[in-house]
Design a protein around this motif. Sequence first.
Motif, PDB file in Angstrom:
ATOM      1  N   PHE A  48      63.588  47.971  -3.763  1.00  0.00           N
ATOM      2  CA  PHE A  48      62.915  47.330  -4.897  1.00  0.00           C
ATOM      3  C   PHE A  48      63.931  46.437  -5.600  1.00  0.00           C
ATOM      4  N   ILE A  49      63.628  45.159  -5.728  1.00  0.00           N
ATOM      5  CA  ILE A  49      64.533  44.213  -6.387  1.00  0.00           C
ATOM      6  C   ILE A  49      63.955  43.830  -7.744  1.00  0.00           C
ATOM      7  N   VAL A  50      64.788  43.892  -8.756  1.00  0.00           N
ATOM      8  CA  VAL A  50      64.376  43.524 -10.109  1.00  0.00           C
ATOM      9  C   VAL A  50      64.383  42.001 -10.213  1.00  0.00           C
ATOM     10  N   THR A  51      63.239  41.452 -10.560  1.00  0.00           N
ATOM     11  CA  THR A  51      63.113  40.004 -10.702  1.00  0.00           C
ATOM     12  C   THR A  51      62.880  39.621 -12.165  1.00  0.00           C
ATOM     13  N   LYS A  52      62.992  38.346 -12.431  1.00  0.00           N
ATOM     14  CA  LYS A  52      62.840  37.847 -13.797  1.00  0.00           C
ATOM     15  C   LYS A  52      61.443  38.112 -14.359  1.00  0.00           C
ATOM     16  N   ASP A  53      60.418  38.021 -13.512  1.00  0.00           N
ATOM     17  CA  ASP A  53      59.051  38.185 -14.002  1.00  0.00           C
ATOM     18  C   ASP A  53      58.681  39.630 -14.339  1.00  0.00           C
TER      19      ASP A  53
END
Length: 121
Positions: free
Chosen positions: A10-15
């Motif tokens: 799981f990658i944390v993104t800006k959105d």
Amino acid sequence: MKTHHINSPFIVTKDISNINGFLLPHILYDKIKTVASYPVKEFYLQDIPEVGDFKFKMYKNAFVNDKLTIQAQLVKKDKEGYLVNITVTKEKSTANHQERICSALFDFPVENKYSTNRTAC
């Protein structure tokens, strides 16, 4: 009992982060709730019922571009239901080990015998 262990990246993104770059907790909760259902899918004929009970604890914040691993493991199976343990970690850049972000325990009830729409012939 067969071991049911799942690792999900799981990658944390800006959105899915707030203005300061912190992962929004409700997004993380929704994601781990989904992953928690993976080890118990085979035990239900229909849809997996809603979680009966849960414990959720945050230890550290996750930030934009953090690469997380959500680990789900079926830890108990009995006539009452299934317990799934969740651990979310991220790799520390200074050492070759994982830093714990949060943990959770989800209780999935045994399928209600009256919940299906089967009829006898």
